[in-house]
Structure formats: C-alpha cells, structure tokens
Scaffold this motif. Structure first.
Motif, PDB file in Angstrom:
ATOM      1  N   VAL A 174       7.825 -43.673 -23.409  1.00 50.45           N
ATOM      2  CA  VAL A 174       9.045 -44.071 -22.717  1.00 50.45           C
ATOM      3  C   VAL A 174       9.332 -42.979 -21.700  1.00 50.45           C
ATOM      4  CG1 VAL A 174      11.501 -44.557 -22.919  1.00 50.45           C
ATOM      5  CG2 VAL A 174       9.945 -45.273 -24.730  1.00 50.45           C
ATOM      6  N   GLU A 175       9.358 -43.333 -20.421  1.00 51.48           N
ATOM      7  CA  GLU A 175       9.502 -42.338 -19.378  1.00 51.48           C
ATOM      8  C   GLU A 175      10.754 -41.502 -19.595  1.00 51.48           C
ATOM      9  OE1 GLU A 175       9.502 -44.256 -15.580  1.00 51.48           O
ATOM     10  OE2 GLU A 175       8.105 -45.781 -16.285  1.00 51.48           O
ATOM     11  N   ARG A 176      10.599 -40.197 -19.417  1.00 53.48           N
ATOM     12  CA  ARG A 176      11.739 -39.306 -19.566  1.00 53.48           C
ATOM     13  C   ARG A 176      12.777 -39.558 -18.487  1.00 53.48           C
ATOM     14  NH1 ARG A 176      10.658 -39.077 -24.310  1.00 53.48           N
ATOM     15  NH2 ARG A 176       9.421 -37.427 -25.207  1.00 53.48           N
ATOM     16  N   ARG A 181      17.129 -47.681 -17.760  1.00 55.87           N
ATOM     17  CA  ARG A 181      17.491 -48.492 -18.928  1.00 55.87           C
ATOM     18  C   ARG A 181      18.981 -48.841 -18.923  1.00 55.87           C
ATOM     19  NH1 ARG A 181      13.979 -44.791 -21.698  1.00 55.87           N
ATOM     20  NH2 ARG A 181      15.724 -43.826 -22.815  1.00 55.87           N
ATOM     21  N   VAL A 182      19.827 -47.853 -18.650  1.00 54.24           N
ATOM     22  CA  VAL A 182      21.261 -48.140 -18.713  1.00 54.24           C
ATOM     23  C   VAL A 182      21.710 -48.993 -17.538  1.00 54.24           C
ATOM     24  CG1 VAL A 182      21.753 -46.041 -20.012  1.00 54.24           C
ATOM     25  CG2 VAL A 182      21.962 -46.018 -17.524  1.00 54.24           C
ATOM     26  N   ALA A 225      29.504 -49.354 -28.417  1.00 58.11           N
ATOM     27  CA  ALA A 225      29.195 -47.924 -28.515  1.00 58.11           C
ATOM     28  C   ALA A 225      27.863 -47.696 -29.228  1.00 58.11           C
ATOM     29  CB  ALA A 225      30.319 -47.197 -29.240  1.00 58.11           C
ATOM     30  N   ILE A 226      27.593 -48.459 -30.276  1.00 60.68           N
ATOM     31  CA  ILE A 226      26.319 -48.337 -30.989  1.00 60.68           C
ATOM     32  C   ILE A 226      25.154 -48.669 -30.074  1.00 60.68           C
ATOM     33  CG2 ILE A 226      24.892 -49.346 -32.823  1.00 60.68           C
ATOM     34  CD1 ILE A 226      27.559 -49.790 -34.374  1.00 60.68           C
ATOM     35  N   PHE A 227      25.239 -49.822 -29.401  1.00 56.77           N
ATOM     36  CA  PHE A 227      24.115 -50.259 -28.583  1.00 56.77           C
ATOM     37  C   PHE A 227      23.876 -49.314 -27.412  1.00 56.77           C
ATOM     38  CE2 PHE A 227      25.474 -54.694 -30.136  1.00 56.77           C
ATOM     39  CZ  PHE A 227      24.689 -54.581 -31.268  1.00 56.77           C
ATOM     40  N   VAL A 228      24.942 -48.842 -26.789  1.00 54.21           N
ATOM     41  CA  VAL A 228      24.785 -47.883 -25.693  1.00 54.21           C
ATOM     42  C   VAL A 228      24.153 -46.597 -26.216  1.00 54.21           C
ATOM     43  CG1 VAL A 228      26.038 -46.397 -24.074  1.00 54.21           C
ATOM     44  CG2 VAL A 228      26.617 -48.823 -24.255  1.00 54.21           C
ATOM     45  N   ASN A 229      24.665 -46.105 -27.340  1.00 56.91           N
ATOM     46  CA  ASN A 229      24.111 -44.875 -27.894  1.00 56.91           C
ATOM     47  C   ASN A 229      22.641 -45.043 -28.259  1.00 56.91           C
ATOM     48  OD1 ASN A 229      23.751 -43.097 -30.718  1.00 56.91           O
ATOM     49  ND2 ASN A 229      24.762 -42.026 -29.034  1.00 56.91           N
ATOM     50  N   ASP A 230      22.276 -46.187 -28.805  1.00 54.55           N
ATOM     51  CA  ASP A 230      20.887 -46.395 -29.191  1.00 54.55           C
ATOM     52  C   ASP A 230      19.968 -46.462 -27.978  1.00 54.55           C
ATOM     53  OD1 ASP A 230      21.699 -46.383 -31.786  1.00 54.55           O
ATOM     54  OD2 ASP A 230      21.392 -48.518 -32.160  1.00 54.55           O
ATOM     55  N   ILE A 231      20.486 -46.940 -26.867  1.00 56.11           N
ATOM     56  CA  ILE A 231      19.685 -46.996 -25.643  1.00 56.11           C
ATOM     57  C   ILE A 231      19.522 -45.604 -25.042  1.00 56.11           C
ATOM     58  CG2 ILE A 231      19.717 -47.832 -23.251  1.00 56.11           C
ATOM     59  CD1 ILE A 231      21.107 -50.409 -24.556  1.00 56.11           C
ATOM     60  N   VAL A 232      20.620 -44.855 -24.961  1.00 58.94           N
ATOM     61  CA  VAL A 232      20.522 -43.538 -24.312  1.00 58.94           C
ATOM     62  C   VAL A 232      19.846 -42.507 -25.214  1.00 58.94           C
ATOM     63  CG1 VAL A 232      22.545 -43.993 -22.879  1.00 58.94           C
ATOM     64  CG2 VAL A 232      22.842 -42.775 -25.044  1.00 58.94           C
ATOM     65  N   SER A 233      19.924 -42.687 -26.538  1.00 61.59           N
ATOM     66  CA  SER A 233      19.345 -41.700 -27.456  1.00 61.59           C
ATOM     67  C   SER A 233      17.947 -42.094 -27.930  1.00 61.59           C
ATOM     68  CB  SER A 233      20.254 -41.514 -28.676  1.00 61.59           C
ATOM     69  OG  SER A 233      20.286 -42.691 -29.471  1.00 61.59           O
ATOM     70  N   GLU A 236      10.425 -51.401 -24.503  1.00 58.22           N
ATOM     71  CA  GLU A 236      11.222 -51.771 -23.324  1.00 58.22           C
ATOM     72  C   GLU A 236      11.757 -53.197 -23.434  1.00 58.22           C
ATOM     73  OE1 GLU A 236      12.403 -49.920 -21.011  1.00 58.22           O
ATOM     74  OE2 GLU A 236      11.345 -48.113 -21.627  1.00 58.22           O
ATOM     75  N   GLU A 237      11.009 -54.075 -24.064  1.00 59.00           N
ATOM     76  CA  GLU A 237      11.520 -55.430 -24.289  1.00 59.00           C
ATOM     77  C   GLU A 237      12.690 -55.402 -25.277  1.00 59.00           C
ATOM     78  OE1 GLU A 237       9.875 -59.499 -26.386  1.00 59.00           O
ATOM     79  OE2 GLU A 237       8.476 -58.377 -25.101  1.00 59.00           O
ATOM     80  N   CYS A 238      12.577 -54.542 -26.283  1.00 57.65           N
ATOM     81  CA  CYS A 238      13.675 -54.404 -27.240  1.00 57.65           C
ATOM     82  C   CYS A 238      14.907 -53.792 -26.579  1.00 57.65           C
ATOM     83  CB  CYS A 238      13.222 -53.551 -28.424  1.00 57.65           C
ATOM     84  SG  CYS A 238      11.882 -54.304 -29.400  1.00 57.65           S
ATOM     85  N   VAL A 239      14.708 -52.854 -25.660  1.00 57.35           N
ATOM     86  CA  VAL A 239      15.825 -52.292 -24.896  1.00 57.35           C
ATOM     87  C   VAL A 239      16.555 -53.398 -24.148  1.00 57.35           C
ATOM     88  CG1 VAL A 239      16.423 -50.869 -22.890  1.00 57.35           C
ATOM     89  CG2 VAL A 239      14.921 -49.950 -24.665  1.00 57.35           C
ATOM     90  N   ARG A 240      15.809 -54.272 -23.495  1.00 59.83           N
ATOM     91  CA  ARG A 240      16.441 -55.350 -22.727  1.00 59.83           C
ATOM     92  C   ARG A 240      17.253 -56.267 -23.640  1.00 59.83           C
ATOM     93  NH1 ARG A 240      11.475 -55.026 -19.952  1.00 59.83           N
ATOM     94  NH2 ARG A 240      10.568 -56.740 -21.157  1.00 59.83           N
TER      95      ARG A 240
END
Length: 357
Positions: A10-12, A18-19, A232-240, A266-270
């Motif tokens: 996952v690109e740094r 992603r966000v 908040a959970i979903f945002v945190n899981d994406i950024v972390s 990346e599909e799961c992120v979407r």
C-alpha cells in the motif's frame, strides 16, 4: 492467534488518495486556544511520567493530538480545551500500550483494566500496589472531568468510559484468538474502543448543558450517535491501515474484509469508504428533520439550541477526525516507520509488574 495479514503493498503516499474517496461535507474549524492547550497537555503528560524521555516528548508532540480536540471543540478555550486535550493525550498513550506483547495477553489487559475501573468506582489502590502512571494520571482526569457535573451526566460518562476500557480486552482476544472476529463482532467492540461517546459527552460539558436521557435514548439522536461512532471507525481504519499492517493488527475493518474475502486491500478500502459515505448521508437526513420533530414535541427553545449544539458536536467529531488524521504525523510514512519491524512508541512500555504480563 490469527496469522499476520498479508503485506500487500500500500503506497505510503496513498493516504490522501484513499481519503479522497470519503465524503464528509461538514465545515471544519480549530479553537484559537490550541497552542496553549498543547503546551499544557505536554506538561501534564510529563508531570505524570507518561513521557519520560526527551525523545518521547518530541515524538509525541509531533502527533499534534491537541489539534484533534481543538477541531472537536472549536469554541472551547482555556480549562475546557486543556481538559479535553489531556483526555486525548491519555487516550493515545493508553492505546499504544497494546501495540506490543501486552496487546496479545488478554489476562494482563484485564488486570490493567481492573485498576482503571476501580478509579471510576472511587476505590483506592490496595496496600502495597506499585505506582502506575497510567492509573494515577487517569485518577486525576476522572476527578477533573466529573467535577461540578450533574449525576445523570456522570453516570452516562462512566458507562461510556467503562465500555471504552473493557473493549480493549475484546481487542486483545481478537489479536490472540484462533479465529478472526466477524465484522459485526469487531464493530460491537470497536464502537466502544474508538472512544467517541466519551468525546461527545465532553461536548456537553464544554457547552455547559446536559441533554435529558429520553433524548439520548430516543430517535433519531441515538442513531446519529451510532453513525458518528461508525464514521469515526471507518475513517480511522482507512487512515491507520498502513500502521496496522506494520504491526500485524487485525482490529481494522479494511483488514478484516481483506482477510475474510480475499479481495485486494484497495478494493476493501473503497467499500469501507462507500459505507462511511452512506452513514454520512443518513446522518444529514436525520439532522434535517430533527428541528421539526423537537418543535412538534413542544421542546423549549433552550433545549432545541442545546440539541443543535450537540448535533454540531457530532459533525465536528466526524470532520475533525478526518482533518486531524491528515495533518498528524501518526499515520504518515514516519508514523508507520515508528511502529514497523517490532518497534514501539517510546511511551508504549510504561507498565511494570502484573499488568505487563
């Protein structure tokens, strides 16, 4: 114990990309008193021995945790904001204790939680109990937060804090068990361990009001609070995501989807972003009809103003969580490197004795 998640690249620099999939169209603001709160909280953490070395002090400061609270409570200043930033500083020091061996030892986690819940029950430490900086700093927070608040607020705050603390035991079970939790099981615990409900209680404290229990427990406010948790959970899981891949943690909705479905990360992120966006749409629908519902029920003008302030508080939490995540060093390449390859944050080894396992 579940095996470590496959380290699919996952690109740094992919955090912003992603966000960008998230749609949280609420305005953001920052309290003008944020720098004073920053200085105060760093001093408070150091005074209780939570930041013991200069390197820990500097690394913690780089996370800019005070800006999260300054975004959650943009109208708070002085003692109100400093108390909130102390709470958030404690949150993160506490949470980082579980990135290492302790986080995979549910019995040791339970002993630490017993020490903290005893503070909420106003039980003093047993004779001969070694001093614990996490417990003593929490004792100070508990006294200050509850001071002057009505009993109904204190009981609700205590219930939310107890849920927050005990959820860390479930997360330790998730890390150490033979099977992954289902997404529903994970969310049931994560809605507590994310710590959003105590933060919303603080919005009332900063606003100098307490909403009646029938409003908190009724429709639509109850669902709006749940939505705030989930966003908040979903945002945190994406950024972390990169951070949790680095430490091999399974407590992340993206990672759970990836592990249970085999689909690319990346599909799961979407998918998680789409779910978060749907929650925001639902929240806005509730917020639009709430004034009419209150008016139809004959709610007095003052109560309606307090409810609107509380709804603003939920908006501030959802937007502020995202904005802070993008400006903090916690989730960028340096933040991920700080916990990669077995490394831990310098404040993550505070425990000695039985709680450490």
């Amino acid at each position: 114990m579940p095996e470590t998640t496959t380290r699919e690249p996952v690109e740094r620099n992919g955090l912003v990309r992603r966000v960008a999939l998230l749609e949280i169209p609420f305005p953001g603001a920052v309290s003008p008193d944020v720098e004073r709160a920053r200085t105060h909280t760093l001093r408070w953490l150091r005074g209780f021995g939570l930041l013991r070395e200069e390197s820990a002090f500097e690394e913690f400061d780089a996370l800019r945790l005070e800006r999260a609270m300054a975004r959650f409570y943009p109208r708070a200043t002085g003692e109100d904001l400093m108390l909130a930033t102390d709470v958030n500083g404690w949150f993160f020091v506490f949470d980082d204790q579980f990135d290492g061996r302790l986080g995979q030892r549910p019995d040791a986690v339970a002993r630490l939680l017993d020490s903290l819940t005893a503070v909420m029950d106003e039980d003093g430490p047993a004779a001969g109990t070694p001093s614990n900086p996490l417990v003593e700093s929490f004792r100070d927070l508990w006294r200050r937060v509850n001071d002057g608040m009505p009993a109904v607020w204190r009981e609700r705050f205590k219930r939310h804090w107890r849920g927050y603390l005990l959820a860390h035991h479930q997360e330790a079970l998730n890390r150490s068990g033979d099977a992954l939790p289902t997404l529903e099981e994970f969310l049931a615990a994560r809605r507590h361990s994310i710590g959003i409900q105590p933060c919303l209680d603080l919005a009332e404290r900063c606003g100098r009001y307490t909403l009646p229990p029938e409003l908190h427990g009724g429709s639509p406010l109850r669902e709006m609070r749940r939505i705030t948790d989930d966003v908040a959970i979903f945002v945190n899981d994406i950024v972390s995501l990169d951070k949790e891949l680095a430490v091999g943690d399974v407590n992340n909705t993206v990672i759970l989807l990836h592990r249970t479905t085999g689909r690319p990360l990346e599909e799961c992120v979407r998918e998680v972003c789409a779910v978060a966006n749907g929650r925001v749409v639902r929240f806005r629908e509730h917020a639009a009809r709430l004034p009419g519902l209150l008016a139809a029920d004959g709610a007095p003008e003052q109560l309606r103003a307090w409810v609107e302030d509380y709804v603003d508080g939920m908006r501030n939490v959802m937007r502020g969580n995202l904005d802070w995540s993008l400006e903090s060093r916690r989730y960028d390449a340096a933040g991920v490197a700080a916990v990669s390859d077995g490394r831990r944050r310098p404040w993550a080894g505070l425990l000695a004795g039985p709680e450490a396992g």
